[in-house]
Design an enzyme around this catalytic site. Structure first.
Site, short mmCIF file in Angstrom:
data_model
loop_
_atom_site.label_atom_id
_atom_site.label_comp_id
_atom_site.label_asym_id
_atom_site.label_seq_id
_atom_site.Cartn_x
_atom_site.Cartn_y
_atom_site.Cartn_z
CG ASP A 1 -0.26 -0.17 2.53
OD1 ASP A 1 0.81 -0.82 2.57
OD2 ASP A 1 -0.78 0.32 3.55
CD GLU B 1 3.75 -0.87 7.20
OE1 GLU B 1 4.18 -0.68 8.35
OE2 GLU B 1 3.68 0.05 6.34
#
Length: 441
Positions: free
Chosen positions: A100, A167
């Site tokens: 991400d 994350e």
């Protein structure tokens, strides 16, 4: 006796020669493959996606892992990707990369800078940027998969290649575990991860035993009030004043309740209340990040936050059924702990492969957190090693020093790294690490 001495010496020289040849071949192969990886990196960088909505990113990563020979399963824990490479009997090793990006407008000036905007899982639209280096981490995972597949004669066992979502929200690893990662797929004997570091010189590696990342908890405090006209404050209960007192009192937790030998952080990152100059609102909202290095300190911090918030509400005269509300942690992760035995083993391999001066020995910078811990904190625990790969060239550091500037850190809109030196070293380091664990006797 002399013949035996020469035999041993010859054997040592042969091993050294073979190690040198292998290292050279691996370096050459990675160099040859870099044009492909450079294109992939620029694609990831130019097309970032936010936590839990990494749809195109995860699809591309899944495609790349399939091309590298893995059997791939998508949508594990949401947008998570799991690739399996089986190669006979032996240990199982998990290698993870996070996918991400961050809600930031990129200002790096790069030709391939992101111009993407995206709606997040809360329905809010943001500019999006890979301001933490997950594009490097994913590209390194693909490069590693391509190299390890070429070397099937040199290892035996099962590789579990992970593309992890979210994350940055500290939720993706837990979601994958909850979705049966270790029941649906081979359970690892070891878990590895790397992360590029912009504040570390390219070509360098950092791998330390023990605490590697702190625990992190994201907490909201909802502070109620009684709305009134700003010119008649006696008719209301001002949540701005109450919340301000809470903010100041929270600072005493680390200063006066936690031992000075125990690292801890309580930061109020957001304070919102009201709509206009002359209106006393009926609510304020605080957003906190809380960091520590062990469970006991973490519990003490969370309990103190709740105690302080509620009791300041009482001091302000709020009723018992309408005191400040401290939410349970919205996003949290335990500390990431590197296994000392595994770290010693892999540090030796890195020094042998790249030279002793490649390893950076320095204290941690800040109390950053990482949800890689969820892959390790299971029953029984999985030994893990998480290492950093330098991302900025020595020349860039010298140039910044001459100009009196600083290299942009992670989560900055100016963040950028040198992709070739970061990715090639990351691929090389992860490859020799896995070959050490899966190469047999």
């Amino acid at each position: 006796m002399m013949n035996r001495f020469y035999y041993v010496l010859s054997w040592i020289c042969l091993l050294a020669y073979q190690s040198c040849v292998f290292s050279t071949d691996l370096s050459a192969d990675i160099e040859t493959d870099y044009n492909y990886l450079d294109s992939l990196f620029k694609h990831f960088h130019s097309n970032p996606e936010l936590s839990f909505v990494e749809y195109k990113t995860s699809a591309r990563l899944a495609e790349e892992l399939r091309r590298a020979g893995a059997v791939v399963t998508e949508q594990v824990g949401g947008t998570g990707v799991v690739g399996i490479l089986e190669n006979g009997p032996g240990p199982t090793v998990l290698v993870r990369a996070d996918m991400d990006a961050l809600p930031l407008e990129e200002k790096s000036g790069l030709a391939y800078a992101s111009r993407v905007t995206q709606t997040d899982i809360d329905g809010k639209k943001f500019p999006v940027m890979h301001a933490c280096g997950h594009d490097v981490n994913m590209t390194s995972l693909v490069g590693f998969a391509r190299q390890i597949q070429k070397r099937r004669d040199d290892w035996s066992g099962t590789l579990v290649l992970i593309g992890q979502p979210a994350e940055e929200r500290l939720g993706g690893a837990r979601k994958m575990i909850e979705d049966g990662l270790y029941e649906r797929f081979p359970r690892p004997d070891y878990a590895l991860a790397l992360h590029v570091a912009s504040l570390m010189e390219a070509g360098k590696l950092r791998l330390e035993p023990g605490i590697t990342y702190s625990s992190s908890d994201s907490i909201d405090i909802i502070v109620p009030g009684v709305g009134a006209h700003g010119a008649a404050p006696q008719l209301g209960k001002d949540p701005v004043v109450i919340a301000s007192q809470i903010v100041m009192a929270l600072q005493t937790i680390v200063a006066r309740e936690v031992s000075p030998f125990d690292p801890a952080v309580v930061t109020v990152g957001s304070f919102h209340s009201g709509t206009k100059h002359n209106i006393i609102s009926d609510q304020a909202k605080l957003q906190l990040t809380v960091r520590s290095n062990d469970a006991e300190v973490r519990d003490k911090l969370l309990a103190a936050i709740k105690r302080i918030a509620e009791n300041i509400g009482r001091v302000a005269g709020l009723p018992e059924d309408n005191l400040p509300l401290v939410t349970p942690p919205l996003a949290s992760t335990p500390p990431t702990m590197n296994d000392p035995v595994l770290v010693k083993r892999l540090s030796g391999v890195f020094e042998q492969s790249f030279g002793e001066d490649v390893m950076v020995r320095r204290p941690r910078i800040g109390m950053g957190a990482e949800d890689f811990a969820y892959f390790l904190n299971v029953d029984p625990p999985v030994p893990g090693a998480y290492f950093s790969v330098g991302g900025t060239t020595r020349e860039a550091f010298l140039e910044a020093q001459e100009k009196g500037e600083r290299i942009a850190g992670h989560h900055s809109p100016l963040f950028k790294i040198h992709p070739k030196s970061s990715i090639t070293r990351g691929v090389h380091a992860m490859t020799v690490a896995v070959l050490e664990l899966m190469g047999g006797d």
